[in-house]
Design a protein around this motif. Structure first.
Motif, PDB file in Angstrom:
ATOM      1  N   HIS A 113       0.847  -1.195   0.000  1.00  0.00           N
ATOM      2  CA  HIS A 113       0.000   0.000   0.000  1.00  0.00           C
ATOM      3  C   HIS A 113       0.880   1.241   0.000  1.00  0.00           C
ATOM      4  N   THR A 115       0.557   5.797  -0.282  1.00  0.00           N
ATOM      5  CA  THR A 115      -0.245   7.007  -0.448  1.00  0.00           C
ATOM      6  C   THR A 115       0.539   7.967  -1.326  1.00  0.00           C
ATOM      7  N   LYS A 116      -0.198   8.741  -2.101  1.00  0.00           N
ATOM      8  CA  LYS A 116       0.433   9.643  -3.075  1.00  0.00           C
ATOM      9  C   LYS A 116      -0.371  10.934  -3.139  1.00  0.00           C
ATOM     10  N   GLN A 117       0.284  12.033  -2.843  1.00  0.00           N
ATOM     11  CA  GLN A 117      -0.362  13.336  -2.936  1.00  0.00           C
ATOM     12  C   GLN A 117      -0.170  13.898  -4.339  1.00  0.00           C
ATOM     13  N   ASN A 122      -5.157  13.354  -1.740  1.00  0.00           N
ATOM     14  CA  ASN A 122      -4.307  12.283  -1.228  1.00  0.00           C
ATOM     15  C   ASN A 122      -4.905  10.950  -1.665  1.00  0.00           C
ATOM     16  N   GLY A 124      -4.909   6.819  -1.799  1.00  0.00           N
ATOM     17  CA  GLY A 124      -4.484   5.568  -1.182  1.00  0.00           C
ATOM     18  C   GLY A 124      -4.552   4.463  -2.220  1.00  0.00           C
ATOM     19  N   SER A 126      -3.673   0.428  -3.379  1.00  0.00           N
ATOM     20  CA  SER A 126      -3.347  -0.954  -3.014  1.00  0.00           C
ATOM     21  C   SER A 126      -3.964  -1.891  -4.043  1.00  0.00           C
ATOM     22  N   PRO A 130      -5.681  -2.619   1.921  1.00  0.00           N
ATOM     23  CA  PRO A 130      -4.339  -2.086   2.194  1.00  0.00           C
ATOM     24  C   PRO A 130      -3.374  -3.092   2.801  1.00  0.00           C
ATOM     25  N   PHE A 151      -9.963   3.068   3.358  1.00  0.00           N
ATOM     26  CA  PHE A 151      -9.593   4.351   3.936  1.00  0.00           C
ATOM     27  C   PHE A 151      -9.083   4.219   5.377  1.00  0.00           C
ATOM     28  N   THR A 155      -2.085   7.426   8.002  1.00  0.00           N
ATOM     29  CA  THR A 155      -1.377   8.370   7.147  1.00  0.00           C
ATOM     30  C   THR A 155      -1.354   9.736   7.815  1.00  0.00           C
ATOM     31  N   VAL A 159      -6.984   9.808   3.471  1.00  0.00           N
ATOM     32  CA  VAL A 159      -7.052   9.460   2.049  1.00  0.00           C
ATOM     33  C   VAL A 159      -8.355  10.008   1.478  1.00  0.00           C
ATOM     34  N   ALA A 162      -9.414   6.361  -3.013  1.00  0.00           N
ATOM     35  CA  ALA A 162      -8.784   5.037  -2.936  1.00  0.00           C
ATOM     36  C   ALA A 162      -8.802   4.393  -4.315  1.00  0.00           C
TER      37      ALA A 162
END
Length: 284
Positions: A113, A115-117, A122, A124, A126, A130, A151, A155, A159, A162
């Motif tokens: 898993h 997370t990426k902004q 944001n 999430g 997977s 996750p 969710f 973090t 998130v 997703a």
């Protein structure tokens, strides 16, 4: 500023589908790729799939359940308790013959898993849940409460969106608090129980365009390719279970859990004994 992202998953060794998806993504002007798991097996083109994957250089990669099977099988660690386990093991043995130990180690190190902004959102990401990249908890018809689990991750900030894969269905739905859930569908093996939809066996993937306000575009792409060419590769490359892969290219159906059918192929080609010998050599 806008960012265009090609989100793709479940290639399953289908080089023809991946090539078609990649060429389409270039035409769509994507800036980066996110890969949501299951790169190899049961398709034949291990080396060429890996090289194209490296060329795409995804900014996000997560590990799917078939990626775990590749690693375990290629390292000689697969049990042979069921015909389907023999199937996974013998296919992974084929991967090990065509991929270096470094490739296998690289796959083993992919996270479950991330997370990426991007812009104000944001994400999430997977393959499935996750902390679990297998199972049917997130099949599209499941309860919304199951999807809320996407969710439930620790973090720095919540998130907002997703993204998962695994079930081979493209999807856009909401959690109980109305956060967005996306699934890009499958590049190599799209699936739907409703037959008129199952006929669409093109390579499925998702393009997102993110700007300073959020998601400006969500585009589910279906890209045609020649499945006959992909079918022929199975025979040319002498992949295990070539007949089943060719049948899948014709019908769009997977035979992964047909234990009786797999048992017949395993007996006919002595696949279990071949893997046992491979594993003994690997574990010396």
């Amino acid at each position: 500023m806008k960012t265009r992202i090609a989100v793709f998953s479940d290639v399953h060794g289908n080089l023809s589908a991946l090539q078609a998806m990649y060429q389409d993504s270039l035409k769509q002007g994507v800036d980066q790729y996110w890969f949501i798991g299951d790169l190899l097996m049961p398709g034949p083109s291990v080396t060429r799939v890996w090289k194209l994957f490296e060329k795409m250089n995804p900014a996000v990669v997560v590990r799917g359940n078939w990626d775990d099977l590749v690693v375990r099988g290629a390292r000689g660690l697969m049990d042979l308790d069921k015909p389907s386990h023999v199937y996974f093991a013998r296919l992974a043995q084929y991967v090990a013959r065509h991929a270096s130990d470094q490739v296998i180690d690289s796959i083993a190190n992919w996270p479950m898993h991330v997370t990426k902004q991007v812009g104000p959102l944001n994400f999430g990401i997977s393959h499935n849940l996750p902390n679990l990249n297998m199972g049917q908890a997130l099949f599209p018809t499941q309860s919304t409460s199951n999807f809320d689990k996407l969710f439930q991750v620790k973090t720095d900030q919540p998130v907002d969106v997703a993204i998962y894969a695994h079930v081979h269905h493209e999807l856009l739905r909401y959690s109980n608090d109305e956060r967005i859930i996306l699934n890009p569908g499958a590049v190599g093996e799209p699936f739907n129980h409703w037959q008129p939809l199952q006929r669409d066996l093109r390579a499925h993937y998702l393009i997102l365009e993110i700007d300073d306000r959020g998601m400006a575009e969500t585009s589910f792409r279906h890209v045609a390719y020649d499945r006959t060419v992909e079918s022929d590769r199975a025979k040319t490359d002498a992949i295990p279970y070539a007949e089943l892969y060719q049948l899948m290219m014709k019908t769009g159906l997977a035979y992964t859990h047909d234990q009786d059918l797999l048992a017949r192929y395993n007996k006919k080609y002595n696949y279990a004994d071949e893997y046992r010998q491979f594993a003994q050599e690997k574990l010396k």
